[in-house]
Every structure is written in structure tokens, then in C-alpha cells.
Design an enzyme around this catalytic site. Structure first.
Site, PDB file in Angstrom:
ATOM      1  N   TYR A 100      -0.986   4.293  10.779  1.00 21.80           N
ATOM      2  CA  TYR A 100      -1.914   3.265  11.503  1.00 21.80           C
ATOM      3  C   TYR A 100      -0.511   3.205  12.552  1.00 21.80           C
ATOM      4  O   TYR A 100       0.727   3.493  11.821  1.00 21.80           O
ATOM      5  CB  TYR A 100      -1.991   2.000  10.764  1.00 21.80           C
ATOM      6  CG  TYR A 100      -3.384   1.944  10.604  1.00 21.80           C
ATOM      7  CD1 TYR A 100      -4.289   2.188  10.691  1.00 21.80           C
ATOM      8  CD2 TYR A 100      -3.150   1.562   8.868  1.00 21.80           C
ATOM      9  CE1 TYR A 100      -6.186   2.314  10.116  1.00 21.80           C
ATOM     10  CE2 TYR A 100      -3.992   1.896   8.197  1.00 21.80           C
ATOM     11  CZ  TYR A 100      -5.928   2.100   9.169  1.00 21.80           C
ATOM     12  OH  TYR A 100      -6.863   1.883   8.767  1.00 21.80           O
ATOM     13  N   ARG A 134       0.940  -1.418  -0.337  1.00 25.28           N
ATOM     14  CA  ARG A 134      -0.082  -0.004  -0.331  1.00 25.28           C
ATOM     15  C   ARG A 134       0.939   1.355  -0.023  1.00 25.28           C
ATOM     16  O   ARG A 134       2.115   1.163   0.135  1.00 25.28           O
ATOM     17  CB  ARG A 134      -1.026   0.393   1.262  1.00 25.28           C
ATOM     18  CG  ARG A 134      -1.862  -1.154   1.238  1.00 25.28           C
ATOM     19  CD  ARG A 134      -2.354  -0.906   2.436  1.00 25.28           C
ATOM     20  NE  ARG A 134      -1.946  -1.750   3.829  1.00 25.28           N
ATOM     21  CZ  ARG A 134      -2.575  -2.153   4.653  1.00 25.28           C
ATOM     22  NH1 ARG A 134      -3.811  -1.391   4.740  1.00 25.28           N
ATOM     23  NH2 ARG A 134      -1.794  -2.257   5.555  1.00 25.28           N
ATOM     24  N   ILE A 166      -4.661  -9.243  15.796  1.00 20.19           N
ATOM     25  CA  ILE A 166      -3.275  -9.902  16.076  1.00 20.19           C
ATOM     26  C   ILE A 166      -2.393  -7.984  15.630  1.00 20.19           C
ATOM     27  O   ILE A 166      -1.659  -7.694  16.810  1.00 20.19           O
ATOM     28  CB  ILE A 166      -2.495 -10.355  14.738  1.00 20.19           C
ATOM     29  CG1 ILE A 166      -1.154 -10.562  15.747  1.00 20.19           C
ATOM     30  CG2 ILE A 166      -2.465  -9.805  13.684  1.00 20.19           C
ATOM     31  CD1 ILE A 166      -1.121 -11.323  16.829  1.00 20.19           C
ATOM     32  N   ASP A 167      -3.057  -6.729  15.235  1.00 22.01           N
ATOM     33  CA  ASP A 167      -3.044  -5.920  15.133  1.00 22.01           C
ATOM     34  C   ASP A 167      -2.741  -5.479  16.465  1.00 22.01           C
ATOM     35  O   ASP A 167      -1.900  -4.411  16.798  1.00 22.01           O
ATOM     36  CB  ASP A 167      -3.311  -4.321  13.846  1.00 22.01           C
ATOM     37  CG  ASP A 167      -2.536  -4.739  12.770  1.00 22.01           C
ATOM     38  OD1 ASP A 167      -1.572  -4.548  12.633  1.00 22.01           O
ATOM     39  OD2 ASP A 167      -3.424  -4.171  11.770  1.00 22.01           O
ATOM     40  N   VAL A 171      -7.603 -11.000  13.377  1.00 21.68           N
ATOM     41  CA  VAL A 171      -7.532  -9.765  12.752  1.00 21.68           C
ATOM     42  C   VAL A 171      -7.252  -9.158  13.409  1.00 21.68           C
ATOM     43  O   VAL A 171      -6.578  -8.423  13.275  1.00 21.68           O
ATOM     44  CB  VAL A 171      -8.913  -9.659  11.996  1.00 21.68           C
ATOM     45  CG1 VAL A 171      -8.579  -8.857  10.741  1.00 21.68           C
ATOM     46  CG2 VAL A 171      -8.877 -11.401  11.124  1.00 21.68           C
ATOM     47  N   HIS A 214      -0.706   1.158  16.070  1.00 21.63           N
ATOM     48  CA  HIS A 214      -1.166  -0.033  16.722  1.00 21.63           C
ATOM     49  C   HIS A 214      -0.319   0.413  18.162  1.00 21.63           C
ATOM     50  O   HIS A 214       0.684  -1.349  17.845  1.00 21.63           O
ATOM     51  CB  HIS A 214      -1.426  -0.879  16.828  1.00 21.63           C
ATOM     52  CG  HIS A 214      -2.113  -1.526  15.008  1.00 21.63           C
ATOM     53  ND1 HIS A 214      -3.666  -1.087  15.020  1.00 21.63           N
ATOM     54  CD2 HIS A 214      -1.982  -0.743  13.923  1.00 21.63           C
ATOM     55  CE1 HIS A 214      -4.029  -1.076  14.199  1.00 21.63           C
ATOM     56  NE2 HIS A 214      -3.517  -1.197  13.053  1.00 21.63           N
ATOM     57  N   GLU A 228      -6.326   4.304  13.694  1.00 19.73           N
ATOM     58  CA  GLU A 228      -7.011   3.840  14.310  1.00 19.73           C
ATOM     59  C   GLU A 228      -7.555   4.700  15.454  1.00 19.73           C
ATOM     60  O   GLU A 228      -8.486   4.015  15.874  1.00 19.73           O
ATOM     61  CB  GLU A 228      -5.879   2.275  14.721  1.00 19.73           C
ATOM     62  CG  GLU A 228      -5.040   2.465  15.617  1.00 19.73           C
ATOM     63  CD  GLU A 228      -3.644   3.234  15.695  1.00 19.73           C
ATOM     64  OE1 GLU A 228      -2.769   2.808  16.003  1.00 19.73           O
ATOM     65  OE2 GLU A 228      -3.912   2.665  14.194  1.00 19.73           O
ATOM     66  N   SER A 265     -21.884 -13.920  23.921  1.00 21.32           N
ATOM     67  CA  SER A 265     -21.187 -13.677  24.647  1.00 21.32           C
ATOM     68  C   SER A 265     -20.256 -14.268  26.396  1.00 21.32           C
ATOM     69  O   SER A 265     -20.783 -13.291  26.733  1.00 21.32           O
ATOM     70  CB  SER A 265     -19.593 -13.416  24.005  1.00 21.32           C
ATOM     71  OG  SER A 265     -18.700 -13.797  24.836  1.00 21.32           O
ATOM     72  N   VAL A 280     -11.874  -8.988  17.805  1.00 21.51           N
ATOM     73  CA  VAL A 280     -12.094  -8.246  19.137  1.00 21.51           C
ATOM     74  C   VAL A 280     -11.450  -7.065  18.792  1.00 21.51           C
ATOM     75  O   VAL A 280     -10.388  -6.994  18.023  1.00 21.51           O
ATOM     76  CB  VAL A 280     -11.936  -9.044  19.575  1.00 21.51           C
ATOM     77  CG1 VAL A 280     -12.244  -8.570  21.142  1.00 21.51           C
ATOM     78  CG2 VAL A 280     -12.990 -10.169  20.127  1.00 21.51           C
ATOM     79  N   LEU A 281     -12.322  -5.992  19.121  1.00 24.28           N
ATOM     80  CA  LEU A 281     -11.443  -4.607  18.959  1.00 24.28           C
ATOM     81  C   LEU A 281     -11.851  -3.646  20.809  1.00 24.28           C
ATOM     82  O   LEU A 281     -13.175  -3.651  20.430  1.00 24.28           O
ATOM     83  CB  LEU A 281     -11.389  -3.745  17.795  1.00 24.28           C
ATOM     84  CG  LEU A 281     -11.149  -2.486  18.336  1.00 24.28           C
ATOM     85  CD1 LEU A 281      -9.535  -2.390  17.526  1.00 24.28           C
ATOM     86  CD2 LEU A 281     -11.879  -1.417  16.833  1.00 24.28           C
ATOM     87  N   LYS A 311       0.918 -14.686  17.470  1.00 29.91           N
ATOM     88  CA  LYS A 311       1.912 -14.187  17.369  1.00 29.91           C
ATOM     89  C   LYS A 311       2.373 -13.602  16.036  1.00 29.91           C
ATOM     90  O   LYS A 311       1.436 -13.953  15.000  1.00 29.91           O
ATOM     91  CB  LYS A 311       3.148 -14.719  17.725  1.00 29.91           C
ATOM     92  CG  LYS A 311       3.598 -15.585  17.269  1.00 29.91           C
ATOM     93  CD  LYS A 311       5.046 -16.948  17.278  1.00 29.91           C
ATOM     94  CE  LYS A 311       4.853 -17.564  16.600  1.00 29.91           C
ATOM     95  NZ  LYS A 311       6.488 -18.290  16.883  1.00 29.91           N
ATOM     96  N   ALA A 331       0.140  -9.529  10.409  1.00 29.28           N
ATOM     97  CA  ALA A 331      -0.295  -8.318  11.349  1.00 29.28           C
ATOM     98  C   ALA A 331      -0.770  -7.323   9.711  1.00 29.28           C
ATOM     99  O   ALA A 331      -1.141  -6.182  10.446  1.00 29.28           O
ATOM    100  CB  ALA A 331       1.071  -7.584  12.206  1.00 29.28           C
ATOM    101  N   LYS A 366       1.463   1.886   7.291  1.00 25.16           N
ATOM    102  CA  LYS A 366       1.196   0.595   8.127  1.00 25.16           C
ATOM    103  C   LYS A 366       2.882   1.601   9.053  1.00 25.16           C
ATOM    104  O   LYS A 366       3.351   3.241   8.834  1.00 25.16           O
ATOM    105  CB  LYS A 366       2.236  -0.650   7.826  1.00 25.16           C
ATOM    106  CG  LYS A 366       1.739  -1.303   7.252  1.00 25.16           C
ATOM    107  CD  LYS A 366      -0.013  -1.441   8.217  1.00 25.16           C
ATOM    108  CE  LYS A 366       0.464  -2.252   9.687  1.00 25.16           C
ATOM    109  NZ  LYS A 366      -1.048  -2.660   9.993  1.00 25.16           N
TER     110      LYS A 366
END
Length: 370
Positions: free
Chosen positions: A94, A15, A269-270, A267, A96, A118, A220, A239-240, A279, A299, A75
Site C-alpha cells: 500500500y 501485519r 484518512i489514508d 476511515v 496512498h 490500492e 447525498s 469515501v474513496l 489528521k 491511518a 504499509k
């Protein structure tokens, strides 16, 4: 303002921070745009395309970082890039940071002003600069999971949608937000037995309205999560918690008891991942196996489809790039509380409470610097 666009250097990251059309918008607003040579090749845009849009092509990343007042990336800056940041320089990308103490330390030490895509918010709720990549990653997660279920990849040897007379794979999606809804869309389209788990009743209601009986939604709890993960052929972790490290919902003990050859695509993992055995991996080596369960934890998943991803990302980042360049970052942040939420690091201090708590570091409110 002088805006710099370096070529991305993360493993298999194709990107680019600005498309030629975005460069043209910046140039017409009176800004100088420096683009590293070859930065746009991954999206099919040549140096000549950028020159026609009004950019100046720069030979090295060092020259881009040295000359630019604002760096626009995709990134998080890698170690070599972080070493080129300087005090007062604006970084918009981004980040993270919550699961990444090394990057956080380098950004703090640099003295740069770091705004993370983010954690920028919206007047309508949600995270508008993260959403396009979450959509891409959610859709890619099912593609990746379907591939990993093939036996040569270490999987169960299942076709995700089955065939007449043979059951499809059970796909369990943890988190029904942007990632989860787009993963469900593709899973349903491929004919999977699709289950979405979330603890927000409003999310489950929206999911029901969108998909009806073509999927199954589950509230959940520890028991329901464990039950469905152990029955799953493919688990998608979507999940975020904005700005914070992802909660470890799938424990190592649960992984031990999953079906041999089942697959986890994390997803999250970031932000550190929502599985204890996750990992970060790369597009070059995307998977590994723990207790006979295949883990796909790339990632930068959207980097694998850079043309789609870059144009989708620029649709939402360009207005903020222009605001920052037109007004200067201080005025832009004062005028827009939602953009201010993106400020993670300023002049040697962490200005995101979630990042500070995740890394047990000192926090200073962003308002102190404006």
C-alpha cells in the site's frame, strides 16, 4: 526472483507482507524468500514457521532491502525504509501517495518501481487488493466509534445500541461502498439507528437490497449531508476516489456545529480524510478533539487486528506476487492491464494520473516504460 519481507515499522503495525503459507507458495515456484526476523510475530507466526515454509530468516531490514529484488510489504515505506530502496527495485505494498508528498518525492528519487495495492483494479470492477482492508476497517470503525462515544473517552456517554426505553445512537455513514456496507453491517448488529449517505443510485440500490428497512439510505447533497452530520452521534467517513485525495465533505464549520461529544471516525484518512479537521493518528494515540468533537483518524486501522487482516490481504495479493516473480514485472504488467493500474512510480516518474494531479506533479503514462 529474490523476494524480501521486512518487518513493518509503522506505529503499532503488526501485519506482515507474506504469511508462511504464501512463502511456501513462492518457494515452490522456485523463488528465494528473505524474511526479517520477527516479522510474523504479530500474526502468531515464528521464525521457525517461516523457515519450515522455505524462507531464509534475515537479521536486519537493511540486509533484506539490500538483497531482495522485490520488497513485499503492507504499509507504505517509512522514511528509513525509503532510504534503503534502490534503482530498479520492485516495491509492492500500500502506498496512498496522493496526500503524502514526502513519500512520493522519496520514491521518485529512489528510482524504484512502485506498485500500489490500492490502485490495482479488477475485471469485475472495484479495487480487489484494497477491498479486504476496507472490509476490516469498516467493521472496526463502528467498534472504535462505540468506544469513543463512552464519556471517559470524551464522547457523549451513549451506548451505541441503547437499551429498551432509551434511544440508540444515530450513526451516519458517508459512502456506501465496501467500507460503508461493512460499517453498516456492524452498526445494525449493534442496534444503532443507521443512516448511509451516497450519491450513486446503484450503491443506494445495493444497500437497500442488502439491508432493507434495517437502515436508512439517503442520496447525498450538500443539504442532506449537513443535516444528517449535525444530527449524528457518530459519523463514519468511508469515501474513496481511487488513487486520489479524499474530498473534504465534512467542513470545519459543520464540525463546529456538531453535538458536543459526538464522534468522527475518518476511515478515508489514508487518502487525506474526508473531514477538514481530520489528521492522521496512530493506535498509540488514536483520538483528538476539535470543537468538542472526538476525532478517530488512525491511518492503519486494520493493523490492530493483524491476524485477520494479514490472512485476508494475502488471499488477494499472493497471485499478483507470484505473477510478478514468475514473469518479471515488465511482462506481468504487460499481460495484466489491471495490475498495470497499480503502477504509481517508475524510475523517477509518477505513473498514476490521480497522484500527479493531487500533488501537482508531472505525469508519465505507465505504458511508456513497458
Amino acid at each position: 526472483m529474490i523476494i524480501g519481507v521486512p518487518k513493518e515499522v509503522k506505529n503499532h503495525e503488526y501485519r506482515v507482507g507474506l504469511t508462511p503459507a504464501s512463502v511456501s507458495e513462492c518457494a515452490h515456484a522456485g523463488h528465494q524468500v528473505l524474511v526479517e526476523t520477527g516479522a510474523g510475530l504479530g500474526i502468531g507466526s515464528s521464525d521457525q514457521d517461516y523457515q519450515r515454509a522455505g524462507a531464509e530468516i534475515i537479521a536486519t531490514p537493511a540486509d533484506v532491502f539490500a538483497k531482495a529484488e522485490m520488497i513485499v510489504k503492507v504499509k507504505e515505506p517509512q522514511a528509513a525504509e525509503r532510504a534503503m530502496l534502490r534503482e530498479g527495485q520492485l516495491l509492492f505494498t500500500y502506498l496512498h501517495l496522493a496526500p503524502d508528498p514526502a513519500q512520493t518525492k522519496d520514491l521518485v528519487d529512489s528510482g524504484a518501481v512502485c506498485i500500489a495495492y490500492e490502485t490495482v483494479t479488477s475485471p469485475f470492477g472495484g479495487l480487489p487488493l484494497l477491498a479486504p482492508m476496507s472490509k476490516v476497517a469498516g467493521r472496526m470503525a463502528i467498534q472504535a466509534g462505540a468506544h469513543c462515544l463512552e464519556q471517559p473517552q470524551g464522547g457523549l456517554g451513549m451506548l451505541i445500541g441503547g437499551v429498551p426505553g432509551v434511544d440508540p445512537a444515530k450513526v451516519v455513514i458517508i459512502g456506501g461502498g465496501v467500507v460503508g456496507s461493512h460499517a453498516a453491517h456492524i452498526a445494525v448488529g449493534m442496534g444503532a439507528d443507521t443512516w448511509v449517505i451516497d450519491r450513486n443510485p446503484e450503491v443506494l440500490e445495493r444497500h437497500w437490497q442488502q439491508f432493507g428497512r434495517s437502515t436508512n439510505s439517503v442520496y447525498s447533497t450538500r443539504d442532506s449531508l449537513e443535516k444528517h452530520v449535525l444530527e449524528a452521534d457518530l459519523v463514519i467517513g468511508g469515501v474513496l476516489i481511487p488513487g486520489a485525495a479524499a474530498p473534504k465533505l465534512v467542513t470545519a464549520d459543520m464540525v463546529k456545529r456538531m453535538k458536543p461529544g459526538s464522534v468522527i471516525v475518518d476511515v478515508a484518512i489514508d487518502q487525506g480524510g474526508c473531514c477538514e479537521t481530520s489528521k492522521a493518528t496512530t493506535h498509540a494515540e488514536p483520538t483528538y478533539v476539535v470543537d468538542d468533537v472526538v476525532h478517530y483518524c488512525v491511518a492503519n486501522m486494520p493493523g490492530g487486528v493483524p491476524k485477520t487482516s494479514t490472512f485476508a490481504l494475502n488471499n488477494v495479493t499472493l497471485p499478483h506476487v507470484l505473477h510478478l516473480a514468475n514473469k518479471g514485472y515488465k511482462q506481468a504488467l504487460q499481460d495484466d492491464a489491471h495490475l498495470l493500474n497499480g503502477l504509481n512510480v517508475h524510475s523517477g516518474h509518477i505513473t498514476s494520473q490521480e497522484v500527479a494531479e493531487a500533488l501537482n506533479l508531472d505525469y508519465k503514462p505507465a505504458s511508456e516504460f513497458l
